[in-house]
Design an enzyme around this catalytic site. Structure first.
Site: not given
Length: 458
Positions: A111, A345, A347
């Site tokens: 990430c 994000d 993820h």
């Protein structure tokens, strides 16, 4: 034989964990992000106000929007188009196997590399397209039905795991889901912009040949003792990005360099040297520079005294975002409203896209909706990025950033500083990196220090 059996067990374990992570990060909860109509929204130096009534009224000084020309009152669609136009780089699966590993996905560990890529991508957008650029098809991206994502998750997990066991990892390119639009390229300027848009995304492709792709960044990370599957912190990623840009041989990238601050200090002469080191009689143009500043916004937790500073830098068009996050997760911070940060994000696990094919699909590289997070939840370790087109631009930016540092600092010492002169003038000794070893001994020591200071990413 025993060692060979152990290797097979390790490979099987790696494949199982990868398949599990692919399933885990394909599960998306349907959530909505709420914005107030009574507070301005800042996105990478642009200020948007959603209030319908009294739109002509000046925004209050506390809004953080210091430049009146950047105020866009009451236009929600303009904000959405601006946000969606930023390049979104997430976990991917089923890409070519990473060298010296069995990994074909970065789910669960990549990430911070992804948020670093997003910051660099924004710098490249400023460099080639400018801050005013937006993707013409941005508003054609619609939020996918999250229920359909979750209903397919088990099937996706099963297929991923079976493919891992069999070793059959056919690379799939998702079908184009964007609506066809008429008049895609109305003029030469639009054609050029779209070409650069695609070129920038292709540089972050998930293959060994992509100059800023995951495979290449991991290779540079090896020089710092990192490997595929390890966790990377914001400061380590800053140095990896610097090396990636320095080693890039693409002709279009020769006019760009990266400078990483040393011990929270930006040495002005060192930056200018990097911008002018290739200036010749035939080409008198300065290089553009992306300045990366690794900082800590507190001790174990983020000090809320730094909130105004973070707001201040995100209000500058020089800012290309922040590599940060909250404990155990890295996010790319690009703006704020009140005391909440706006972020993208990484993820979410998406399928591999072959960016080498003509007209590859773009929609998975653009985030359809922003997310918000309270500043108090932010992890103190982060890296702040700024883009300056030339030496004059850098000098202006350093003055503006210094003002923000002074205004927002309640302590005797600011979070970081700009200092006239070279680092060597202040007894900052560094050993030049040889051709065989891309990272110097001092850089290796920095990596070790950063690795112990930064949060663990899962």
């Amino acid at each position: 034989m025993e060692a060979s059996g152990t290797d097979e067990v390790d490979k099987l374990k790696t494949k199982f964990i990868s398949a599990w992570n692919n399933m885990k990060y394909s599960w998306v909860l349907k959530t909505k992000t709420y914005f107030s109509r009574n507070s301005p929204v800042l996105l990478l130096g642009k200020c948007y106000h959603f209030k319908y009534e009294d739109e002509s009224k000046m925004l209050p000084a506390r809004s953080g929007c210091a430049i009146e020309d950047h105020v866009i009152a009451g236009n929600v669609e303009e904000f959405r188009k601006d946000f969606i136009s930023r390049i979104w780089l997430t976990y991917r699966e089923e890409f070519p196997q990473i060298e010296a590993s069995a990994l074909t996905t970065d789910c669960g560990w990549g990430c911070t590399l992804r948020t670093g890529q997003m910051l660099l991508a924004q710098g490249l957008i400023l460099h080639f397209l400018g801050r005013a650029w937006t993707w013409p098809d941005a508003l054609h991206i619609e939020n996918a039905d999250s229920d359909s994502w979750t209903s397919n998750t088990v099937k996706k997990f099963t297929a991923s795991f079976e493919a891992s066991l069999s070793g059959d990892r056919e690379l799939r390119t998702p079908a184009v889901s964007l609506k066809e639009t008429s008049g895609k390229c109305p003029d030469d300027h639009a054609v050029r912009n779209e070409a650069y848009h695609r070129k920038i995304i292709s540089w972050f492709g998930n293959s060994p040949v992509a100059v800023f792709g995951l495979h290449r960044l991991i290779e540079f990370g090896k020089k710092s003792g990192k490997k595929a599957g390890d966790w990377y912190g914001p400061a380590v990623v800053a140095h990896i990005l610097r090396k990636a840009v320095e080693e890039a041989r693409h002709p279009d990238l020769q006019g760009l360099t990266i400078y990483v601050a040393q011990d929270c200090t930006v040495y002005n002469s060192d930056v200018i040297d990097k911008q002018t080191d290739s200036v010749t009689a035939g080409d008198a143009r300065d290089k553009a520079v992306i300045i990366l500043v690794p900082v800590r916004l507190g001790g174990e937790r983020t000090n809320t005294d730094y909130l105004e500073f973070v707001k201040g830098v995100l209000s500058l068009e020089y800012c290309v975002g922040i590599i940060g996050g909250k404990p155990k997760q890295s996010y790319y911070f690009a703006g704020f409203q009140d005391d909440s940060l706006i972020y993208m994000d990484p993820h979410y696990c998406q399928s591999f896209v072959d960016v080498s094919i003509k007209d590859f699909p773009l929609e998975t590289f653009h985030c359809p909706s922003p997310k918000k997070m309270s500043f108090r939840k932010m992890d103190p370790s982060c890296t702040i990025g700024f883009y300056c087109r030339n030496v004059q631009d850098f000098e202006r930016a350093s003055e503006e950033i210094t003002k923000i540092l002074k205004i927002s600092s309640k302590e005797k010492y600011p979070l970081f500083t700009f200092v006239n002169g070279h680092s060597k003038d202040f007894d900052f000794t560094s050993t030049a990196a040889s051709e065989e070893d891309l990272f110097s001994e001092d850089e290796r020591k920095n990596f070790k220090r950063f690795s112990t200071e930064e949060f663990v990413l899962l």
